[in-house]
Write an enzyme that holds these catalytic residues in place. Structure first.
Site, PDB file in Angstrom:
ATOM      1  N   GLU A 163       0.798  -1.229   0.000  1.00 43.05           N
ATOM      2  CA  GLU A 163       0.000   0.000   0.000  1.00 43.05           C
ATOM      3  C   GLU A 163       0.835   1.286   0.000  1.00 43.05           C
ATOM      4  O   GLU A 163       0.671   2.156   0.863  1.00 43.05           O
ATOM      5  CB  GLU A 163      -0.988  -0.030   1.180  1.00 43.05           C
ATOM      6  CG  GLU A 163      -1.971  -1.184   1.061  1.00 43.05           C
ATOM      7  CD  GLU A 163      -3.074  -1.180   2.116  1.00 43.05           C
ATOM      8  OE1 GLU A 163      -2.978  -0.388   3.073  1.00 43.05           O
ATOM      9  OE2 GLU A 163      -4.028  -1.965   1.969  1.00 43.05           O
ATOM     10  N   GLU A 283      -5.210  -8.508  -0.817  1.00 44.86           N
ATOM     11  CA  GLU A 283      -5.993  -8.366   0.414  1.00 44.86           C
ATOM     12  C   GLU A 283      -7.426  -8.033   0.028  1.00 44.86           C
ATOM     13  O   GLU A 283      -7.649  -7.184  -0.834  1.00 44.86           O
ATOM     14  CB  GLU A 283      -5.488  -7.227   1.322  1.00 44.86           C
ATOM     15  CG  GLU A 283      -4.158  -7.448   1.982  1.00 44.86           C
ATOM     16  CD  GLU A 283      -3.766  -6.262   2.867  1.00 44.86           C
ATOM     17  OE1 GLU A 283      -4.683  -5.499   3.294  1.00 44.86           O
ATOM     18  OE2 GLU A 283      -2.569  -6.082   3.118  1.00 44.86           O
TER      19      GLU A 283
END
Length: 491
Positions: A163, A283
């Site tokens: 991220e 995810e």
């Protein structure tokens, strides 16, 4: 109550790509050194049979790989300690799991600044010395090759960072610096293992996230940087409301999340060089917060069932975040139910969502029907198996099958499989007695029943936020001389 009827005919076919067992997430990797973690992993694997596992913190200080020491008056010495790495990787492989490597975070002594994230202080910054980062990557891969063999390690997918479009996970969300890190890291990996598949940018959703995908691919194209797959994350939570340490939010619909993934797929395919390049959702979950109570509920199970029925349409693999509640980003959980990401609560208590994954993971055969409430397959043995779910008001559902026999039902709903509700009735105790713990473990299991097919039809009630599996099997009756079931068991 709503009513719905499904009719299956010989020769029916429907599109369905089931990748439920591809990968599952975990908290930071050194948590695998805990016994509770290993117990939860074994229990989840026995039901879901995941093939890969992905987690944070491979190079964080808790794993202890990067070591340096500067004796007085002498030059700095760098070495590597693989003790914990070996224990963690051994445990994954013994559980039938290949690592989906995530290369991060930065060791403290190699970090370019003092920014950290989480209570365990993950250093989420570029390296102080890129050459030392490159050497860390290569020495780690060489060690893994020596321990597990080149062919084995080369089969592990490898993702660079996590991220970077969030300033907490990558200092200032600095895109040019991430692209630089990616370029240097992928070159380091390919020098040691040319056949290892490497990708990124592992972005989460939100404003500007799709542009990150486009800019990442343009950079790789323009600079001849290898990219074997694209990775991103997918969560459903809208703007949150905070209450104490907990977070609550409404969820976007499964269709809205899937549309976001389709946009990403379209961006990848808009590059002629990358058309068809695999997209991995490394995810996904409902909420992105490890203290959101939805994770413990039947609603979470039904939402995930809806996603599992469709994610294979847009991705080459996807990974639920996470398999268990041994997880410490925002501190050590103090209660058996606290809104943790896991499929299993601490104390080995199954959550409803575990069964969504177990049901889909076992769904094998030719798909004959799929809609917003059901996936039905014809099994190799000639029977039928289905996963059903309901996000709306209670529903009566009939499924007419071209066979006679019986149906084995497993029901997950508020009446039959809701350990959270039982814990609430018990007063939400911080610490469970042995009797309470055993009761909650049993309360976390589906209700099981066998019913006859009436003219080939299964009829059942799908309550709101329920998930049900049925397996329709032919019945070959065998009678024992003199045994009369009806003598005592008349309705």
């Amino acid at each position: 109550m709503r009513e719905k009827r499904i009719e299956i005919h010989p020769g029916d076919r429907a599109a369905f790509r089931n990748l439920t067992d591809y990968c599952v997430g975990t908290g930071r990797l050194d948590l695998a050194l805990h016994q509770e973690y290993q117990d939860q992993l074994k229990a989840v694997q026995a039901l879901c049979h995941f093939r890969h596992i992905r987690g944070h913190g491979l190079f964080s200080d808790q794993m202890g790989i990067y070591q340096e020491f500067a004796p007085p008056g002498e030059e700095k010495r760098v070495w590597y300690c693989f003790t914990y790495l070996d224990r963690v990787m051994d445990s994954f492989l013994q559980n039938g799991l290949k690592p989906f490597l995530e290369l991060g975070f930065m060791p403290e002594k190699l970090a370019g600044s003092d920014q950290t994230l989480f209570y365990w202080k993950a250093h989420t910054v570029p390296p102080r010395e890129m050459g030392e980062w490159v050497r860390l990557i290569q020495e780690t891969l060489r060690h893994l090759i020596a321990r597990y063999g080149r062919d084995e390690v080369e089969s592990w997918p490898c993702e660079i960072w996590n991220e970077p479009n969030l300033p907490g996970f990558w200092e200032n969300a600095d895109k040019p610096k991430y692209l630089w890190l990616y370029q240097e890291t992928v070159a380091a990996v390919k020098k040691v293992l040319p056949g290892m598949r490497v990708g990124g940018p592992a972005i989460c959703g939100g404003e500007g996230s799709q542009q990150w995908i486009a800019d990442f691919l343009a950079f790789c194209r323009d600079n001849d940087v290898p990219v074997d797959f694209v990775t991103r994350h997918a969560y459903m939570g809208q703007t949150p409301e905070h209450k104490g340490r907990y977070l609550y939010h409404r969820m976007n619909s499964p269709e809205a999340l899937l549309e976001e993934m389709r946009v990403t797929r379209g961006i990848i395919d808009s590059f002629p060089e990358y058309r068809g390049l695999p997209l991995y959702i490394t995810e996904f979950n409902t909420s992105y917060n490890p203290f959101c109570p939805i994770h413990d509920t039947n609603e979470n199970a039904a939402l995930c069932a809806a996603l599992l029925s469709q994610l294979g349409d847009v991705a080459a693999g996807y990974s639920y975040w996470t398999f268990g509640d041994v997880f410490e980003e925002q501190g050590i959980p103090t209660r058996p139910f606290h809104g943790g990401f896991g499929l299993m609560a601490n104390g080995l208590i199954p959550k409803p969502t575990l069964w969504s994954f177990a049901f889909f993971a076992s769904l094998r055969g030719d798909c004959v029907y799929r809609d917003e409430n059901a996936v039905i397959v014809k099994r190799p043995d000639g029977g039928y198996e289905a996963v059903l779910w309901n996000l709306g008001e209670d529903m009566t559902l009939e499924a007419a099958l071209p066979m006679d026999g019986a149906a084995l039902l497993e029901t997950v709903d508020r009446e039959s499989c809701d350990p959270l509700r039982c814990w609430h009735v018990l007063g939400e105790p911080d610490q469970l007695t042995g009797e309470q713990l055993q009761f909650l473990r049993e309360a976390g299991k589906p209700r099981r029943q066998a019913i006859p097919l009436e003219n080939g039809t299964v009829r059942l009630t799908l309550r709101k936020n329920s998930v049900v599996r049925f397996r329709a099997l032919p019945v070959h009756k065998t009678e024992d001389f003199g045994y009369d079931y009806g003598y005592y068991c008349q309705e």
